[in-house]
Design a protein around this motif. Structure first.
Motif, PDB file in Angstrom:
ATOM      1  N   VAL A 117      -2.779   4.948   4.617  1.00 57.43           N
ATOM      2  CA  VAL A 117      -1.671   4.024   5.404  1.00 57.43           C
ATOM      3  C   VAL A 117      -1.321   5.063   6.707  1.00 57.43           C
ATOM      4  O   VAL A 117      -1.051   6.269   6.647  1.00 57.43           O
ATOM      5  CB  VAL A 117      -0.675   3.773   4.511  1.00 57.43           C
ATOM      6  N   ASP A 118      -1.521   4.469   7.639  1.00 54.75           N
ATOM      7  CA  ASP A 118      -0.873   5.091   8.980  1.00 54.75           C
ATOM      8  C   ASP A 118       0.554   5.818   8.591  1.00 54.75           C
ATOM      9  O   ASP A 118       1.362   5.143   8.246  1.00 54.75           O
ATOM     10  CB  ASP A 118      -0.673   4.200  10.183  1.00 54.75           C
ATOM     11  N   GLN A 119       0.644   7.165   8.943  1.00 53.61           N
ATOM     12  CA  GLN A 119       2.057   7.821   8.898  1.00 53.61           C
ATOM     13  C   GLN A 119       3.199   7.194   9.417  1.00 53.61           C
ATOM     14  O   GLN A 119       4.405   7.347   8.827  1.00 53.61           O
ATOM     15  CB  GLN A 119       1.601   9.132   9.150  1.00 53.61           C
ATOM     16  N   ARG A 125       0.922  -1.243  -0.088  1.00 51.86           N
ATOM     17  CA  ARG A 125       0.110  -0.058   0.159  1.00 51.86           C
ATOM     18  C   ARG A 125       0.665   1.375  -0.060  1.00 51.86           C
ATOM     19  O   ARG A 125       0.541   2.235  -0.606  1.00 51.86           O
ATOM     20  CB  ARG A 125      -0.872   0.261   1.301  1.00 51.86           C
ATOM     21  N   VAL A 126       2.050   1.332   0.588  1.00 48.72           N
ATOM     22  CA  VAL A 126       2.769   2.223   0.837  1.00 48.72           C
ATOM     23  C   VAL A 126       3.476   2.548  -0.646  1.00 48.72           C
ATOM     24  O   VAL A 126       3.569   3.847  -1.150  1.00 48.72           O
ATOM     25  CB  VAL A 126       3.897   2.245   1.824  1.00 48.72           C
ATOM     26  N   VAL A 127       3.917   1.411  -1.438  1.00 52.22           N
ATOM     27  CA  VAL A 127       5.003   1.869  -2.544  1.00 52.22           C
ATOM     28  C   VAL A 127       3.781   2.242  -3.639  1.00 52.22           C
ATOM     29  O   VAL A 127       4.316   2.817  -4.645  1.00 52.22           O
ATOM     30  CB  VAL A 127       5.716   0.638  -2.605  1.00 52.22           C
ATOM     31  N   ASN A 128       2.520   1.868  -3.347  1.00 47.12           N
ATOM     32  CA  ASN A 128       1.762   2.130  -4.333  1.00 47.12           C
ATOM     33  C   ASN A 128       0.853   3.629  -4.110  1.00 47.12           C
ATOM     34  O   ASN A 128       0.029   3.636  -4.891  1.00 47.12           O
ATOM     35  CB  ASN A 128       0.592   1.140  -4.522  1.00 47.12           C
ATOM     36  N   GLY A 129       1.408   4.109  -2.914  1.00 47.53           N
ATOM     37  CA  GLY A 129       0.834   5.690  -2.799  1.00 47.53           C
ATOM     38  C   GLY A 129      -0.686   5.535  -2.316  1.00 47.53           C
ATOM     39  O   GLY A 129      -1.248   6.760  -2.386  1.00 47.53           O
TER      40      GLY A 129
END
Length: 325
Positions: free
Chosen positions: A25-27, A17-21
């Motif tokens: 996502v929780d900071q 989820r992070v790498v796909n922007g």
């Protein structure tokens, strides 16, 4: 991504989820993932994300400087022909002679998982590519050398050709010589100018600084600089230029002044054959440069691990123009 998840202490889904922007996502978790990515040198494979597992990529990248320059257009066409013959595609882009842009473009191309890069270096070092080379990226430099990695380089002997240009003028009896050159930050302009100075000095010609136009924008700055020296109280009888775009600027001034000046330029663009008056040109072969660079890159991809090579491609002096004489 598994290693990133392990180092960050999060799930594989969170990394994805992070790498796909994904913005939800929780900071705190996102920051841990970003830190793990930086530590591991992970690069998200955008191409593979859109392909079936195991299909692989057949792409190389080409970073030129000015894609609008006909010289680099010919280089790009030759690279593309070699790549297509091998079943590869080419992602092409231009740095605009900006090292920071070049570095970002290289990063972007590696993100798209190109298997090799052909680079016209905008700076004297491409050390920013060292981490990618360590991961298996193959790199060839074209037109200019660069430090920082052990890469093959394909170019002409710019300094020797600059000396040859000066020798041409000296042999025609010129003593009052002007020079119009592009940015001396660029290796090719700098080397050609050094060769011109050496060649003139070898035959006892003192180059008047007032007749040297330095760091000329191409072609507009070259036009303005040429106008200045050609309308001076003691103008040159001959002018040397350091690439085709600078030559174009000088030619525009000669046309407006309707003056005969011996002109020797670097590069041999297609328009030179249609010039009304003869000009002497140092003719590189950009297609040959591109072909050799591409073949060296594929040789490296095929497993050639021999020491880096410096390949000097011959150039020749030609007379063009005179179509309306």
């Amino acid at each position: 991504m598994t290693d990133v998840a392990k180092v960050a202490g999060v799930s594989l889904k969170t990394v994805s989820r992070v790498v796909n922007g994904v913005e939800t996502v929780d900071q705190v978790l996102a920051a841990r993932v970003d830190a793990a990515i930086a530590d591991l040198g992970y690069r998200h494979n955008l191409v593979a994300a859109g392909l079936k597992a195991g299909s692989g990529t057949r792409l190389i990248g080409l970073i030129a400087t000015m894609l609008s320059d006909p010289f680099y257009g010919a280089v790009a066409s030759a690279v593309d022909a070699v790549a297509r013959a091998r079943g590869f595609g080419v992602l092409m882009t231009g740095s605009g002679e900006d090292p920071a842009v070049e570095e970002q473009l290289a990063h972007d191309l590696c993100t798209h998982q190109v298997r090799g890069l052909i680079v016209v270096p905008a700076a004297e070092s491409v050390a920013h590519l060292a981490p990618e080379v360590a991961r298996g990226l193959k790199v060839v430099c074209i037109d200019r050398p660069a430090a920082g990695i052990g890469a093959d380089t394909v170019l002409v002997d710019n300094r020797a050709l600059g000396r040859a240009m000066a020798g041409q003028l000296a042999g025609r009896g010129h003593r009052r010589v002007g020079v119009v050159l592009g940015s001396e930050r660029v290796y090719t302009h700098r080397e050609r100018f050094a060769g011109i100075r050496e060649g003139l000095a070898a035959v006892g010609i003192d180059l008047d600084p007032a007749l040297v136009v330095r760091d000329a924008d191409e072609p507009d700055g070259a036009s303005g600089g040429a106008m200045r020296i050609l309308t001076s109280d003691d103008p040159p009888t001959a002018v040397l230029t350091t690439n085709n775009r600078v030559t174009l600027g000088v030619l525009s001034v000669l046309g407006r002044l309707d003056r005969r000046v011996d002109l020797i330029g670097f590069d041999d663009p297609e328009y030179s054959r249609l010039l009304p008056l003869p000009v002497t040109l140092v003719a590189q072969d950009p297609a040959e440069l591109g072909r050799i660079a591409a073949e060296r890159l594929f040789a490296r991809l095929d497993g050639d691990d021999s020491p880096a090579r410096r390949i000097v491609v011959p150039a020749r002096v030609v007379t063009r123009g005179g179509a309306w004489a």
